[in-house]
Design an enzyme around this catalytic site. Sequence first.
Site, PDB file in Angstrom:
ATOM      1  N   ARG A 127       5.573   1.302   5.711  1.00  0.00           N
ATOM      2  CA  ARG A 127       5.570   0.544   4.461  1.00  0.00           C
ATOM      3  C   ARG A 127       5.472   1.499   3.278  1.00  0.00           C
ATOM      4  O   ARG A 127       4.646   2.400   3.263  1.00  0.00           O
ATOM      5  CB  ARG A 127       4.410  -0.453   4.424  1.00  0.00           C
ATOM      6  N   ARG A 169       9.056  -6.922   3.525  1.00  0.00           N
ATOM      7  CA  ARG A 169       8.349  -5.682   3.812  1.00  0.00           C
ATOM      8  C   ARG A 169       8.211  -5.536   5.320  1.00  0.00           C
ATOM      9  O   ARG A 169       8.172  -6.528   6.038  1.00  0.00           O
ATOM     10  CB  ARG A 169       6.988  -5.673   3.134  1.00  0.00           C
ATOM     11  N   ASP A 175       2.586  -6.166   6.443  1.00  0.00           N
ATOM     12  CA  ASP A 175       1.664  -6.533   5.369  1.00  0.00           C
ATOM     13  C   ASP A 175       0.331  -6.909   6.000  1.00  0.00           C
ATOM     14  O   ASP A 175       0.225  -7.935   6.660  1.00  0.00           O
ATOM     15  CB  ASP A 175       2.233  -7.703   4.568  1.00  0.00           C
ATOM     16  N   ASP A 220      -3.531  -7.918   5.429  1.00  0.00           N
ATOM     17  CA  ASP A 220      -4.430  -8.481   4.430  1.00  0.00           C
ATOM     18  C   ASP A 220      -5.765  -8.825   5.062  1.00  0.00           C
ATOM     19  O   ASP A 220      -5.835  -9.151   6.244  1.00  0.00           O
ATOM     20  CB  ASP A 220      -3.850  -9.777   3.838  1.00  0.00           C
TER      21      ASP A 220
END
Length: 100
Positions: free
Chosen positions: A18, A29, A32, A34
């Site tokens: 990334r 992307r 990701d 989180d």
Amino acid sequence: MPAQLIAALLEIEQLLGRRRQAEARWGPRPLDLDVLVWGARIIQTPDLEVPHPRLAERRFALLPLIDLVGADFTIPGAGPAGARAAAVADQACEAIAAAW
């Protein structure tokens, strides 16, 4: 501890390809990562906000969370995860695996 956690997640994203600087905001992307919740904690730093600020609006994030912690789990500031998922039941969400 929150600073170390977000640093580790950002490093993993980078190691797996990334490149945040080259991406359009909210665009595609390769990865990701989180932090959606951290128990009942509320964390607000320049680099990390927990619960995730849009968690309660995203069925694709709520359903796996419910699988992990149950529909009765209270998302700080948003209420029970199951109630939040019911509120966004109109959003498409396809399960890619029945079990992990």
